[in-house]
Design a protein around this motif. Structure first.
Motif, PDB file in Angstrom:
ATOM      1  N   HIS A  20       0.867  -1.185   0.000  1.00 12.87           N
ATOM      2  CA  HIS A  20       0.000   0.000   0.000  1.00 12.87           C
ATOM      3  C   HIS A  20       0.902   1.233   0.000  1.00 12.87           C
ATOM      4  O   HIS A  20       1.608   1.489   0.981  1.00 12.87           O
ATOM      5  N   LEU A  21       0.899   2.000  -1.077  1.00 18.70           N
ATOM      6  CA  LEU A  21       1.816   3.122  -1.247  1.00 18.70           C
ATOM      7  C   LEU A  21       1.609   4.218  -0.215  1.00 18.70           C
ATOM      8  O   LEU A  21       2.535   4.995   0.060  1.00 18.70           O
ATOM      9  N   HIS A  22       0.421   4.303   0.368  1.00 17.34           N
ATOM     10  CA  HIS A  22       0.115   5.420   1.260  1.00 17.34           C
ATOM     11  C   HIS A  22       0.281   5.068   2.736  1.00 17.34           C
ATOM     12  O   HIS A  22      -0.134   5.840   3.597  1.00 17.34           O
ATOM     13  N   TYR A  23       0.903   3.930   3.021  1.00 13.84           N
ATOM     14  CA  TYR A  23       1.181   3.544   4.402  1.00 13.84           C
ATOM     15  C   TYR A  23       2.691   3.511   4.622  1.00 13.84           C
ATOM     16  O   TYR A  23       3.452   3.332   3.662  1.00 13.84           O
ATOM     17  N   PRO A  24       3.148   3.694   5.857  1.00 15.74           N
ATOM     18  CA  PRO A  24       4.591   3.632   6.113  1.00 15.74           C
ATOM     19  C   PRO A  24       5.193   2.316   5.623  1.00 15.74           C
ATOM     20  O   PRO A  24       4.570   1.256   5.741  1.00 15.74           O
ATOM     21  N   ASN A  25       6.414   2.388   5.101  1.00 16.70           N
ATOM     22  CA  ASN A  25       7.118   1.239   4.531  1.00 16.70           C
ATOM     23  C   ASN A  25       6.399   0.650   3.320  1.00 16.70           C
ATOM     24  O   ASN A  25       6.737  -0.435   2.849  1.00 16.70           O
ATOM     25  N   GLN A  26       5.347   1.351   2.872  1.00 12.90           N
ATOM     26  CA  GLN A  26       4.560   0.957   1.692  1.00 12.90           C
ATOM     27  C   GLN A  26       3.909  -0.414   1.857  1.00 12.90           C
ATOM     28  O   GLN A  26       3.691  -1.129   0.881  1.00 12.90           O
ATOM     29  N   VAL A  27       3.575  -0.765   3.080  1.00 13.88           N
ATOM     30  CA  VAL A  27       2.785  -1.969   3.349  1.00 13.88           C
ATOM     31  C   VAL A  27       1.742  -1.644   4.408  1.00 13.88           C
ATOM     32  O   VAL A  27       1.936  -0.753   5.244  1.00 13.88           O
ATOM     33  N   ARG A  28       0.645  -2.375   4.369  1.00 15.20           N
ATOM     34  CA  ARG A  28      -0.432  -2.176   5.332  1.00 15.20           C
ATOM     35  C   ARG A  28      -0.417  -3.327   6.335  1.00 15.20           C
ATOM     36  O   ARG A  28       0.188  -3.241   7.375  1.00 15.20           O
TER      37      ARG A  28
END
Length: 279
Positions: A20-28
């Protein structure tokens, strides 16, 4: 009273496999998804996540436990030891003993501790050599959870996770649907209502043996060999990864917005650092 859920562990808890690009580290991941549900149920819930991918049990204990406990959580999830089991030589009894010491430290804090067993997809032939040591470790976790009054999410008993659609291409991490299903399971275990929409599991089409062998060969080439090479070099993704949510947030405030604010602060700090270096 405001409640605080703190998640510690490795890639399973960081959320690898659920991009997920909009979460830290690009993971949810399941922990972020659970936190959102907690915030929906009660806006006063707070959440922190210190988990980092590729960390071994001793690293999780040394780097995450005390910072997590310093936040004074009411609920804390603990999942570690899986990377230790992947080592060429794994002392399962030794891992279980160190796991128990960490568990006792968490239980002693007074927080509700949530532990997990480790799941191995039965359909993956290349992972079968791991099954015996994982089964032994899971047996130890079940016994420790019962002995120390720990809330157990028995992942290994959830046979719906035999569905390959719940796993990422590396067959080690959960996929987006897998993380969502895990979040729902943890919410249910905690007695928290959730609004997660879970897709129906559809039986996979039966594939011919040639197609299956081709798939196994691609899996070895694209996933297993690079993993072995990284381990032989002693190179781990977690070496350069930072915790996603090191300070407690209110998920009800909107996690995408909070992530954007956090990224903006980190960007300004980097820019100031570059300016200071040039002075």
């Amino acid at each position: 009273m405001s409640r605080l859920f703190v998640a510690v562990g490795d890639s399973f808890t960081e959320g690898v496999g659920d991009p997920h690009l909009h979460y830290p580290n690009q993971v949810r991941g399941w922990a972020d998804r659970l936190a959102r549900q907690l915030g929906r149920a009660d806006p006063t819930w707070r959440y922190a996540n210190l988990a980092i991918r590729s960390k071994f049990l001793d690293q999780v204990v040394a780097d995450q436990l005390e910072p997590a406990l310093a936040l004074d959580p009411t609920h804390i999830s603990f999942c570690a030891g899986g990377n230790d089991l992947l080592a060429l030589r794994a002392d399962v009894d030794g891992i279980a003993d160190r796991y128990e010491q960490a568990l006792l430290r968490l239980v002693g804090s007074g927080a509700e501790v949530i532990a997990f067993t480790t799941f191995v997809p039965r359909a993956s032939g290349l992972l079968k050599p791991l099954v015996r040591r994982v089964d032994a470790f899971n047996a130890a976790i079940r016994d420790l959870a019962a002995t120390h009054d720990v809330t157990l999410v028995d992942h290994d008993a959830m046979r719906e996770f035999d569905d390959r659609g719940l796993w990422a291409l590396d067959r080690i991490h959960l996929s987006r649907p897998g993380h969502k299903r895990m979040a729902a399971q943890v919410a249910q275990t905690l007695g928290v209502p959730h609004t997660l929409k879970l897709s129906d599991l559809v039986p996979p089409d039966r594939l011919g043996w040639r197609h299956a062998m081709r798939g196994e060969a691609e899996f070895v080439r694209d996933e297993v060999i690079p993993l072995v090479r990284r381990r032989l070099r002693g190179a781990y993704e977690g070496d350069t990864t930072r915790p996603k949510w090191p300070e407690p947030i209110h998920p009800a405030d909107g996690m995408k917005r909070l992530a954007a604010e956090q990224a903006a602060i980190e960007r300004r700090l980097r820019e100031w650092g570059e300016v200071l270096e040039r002075l």
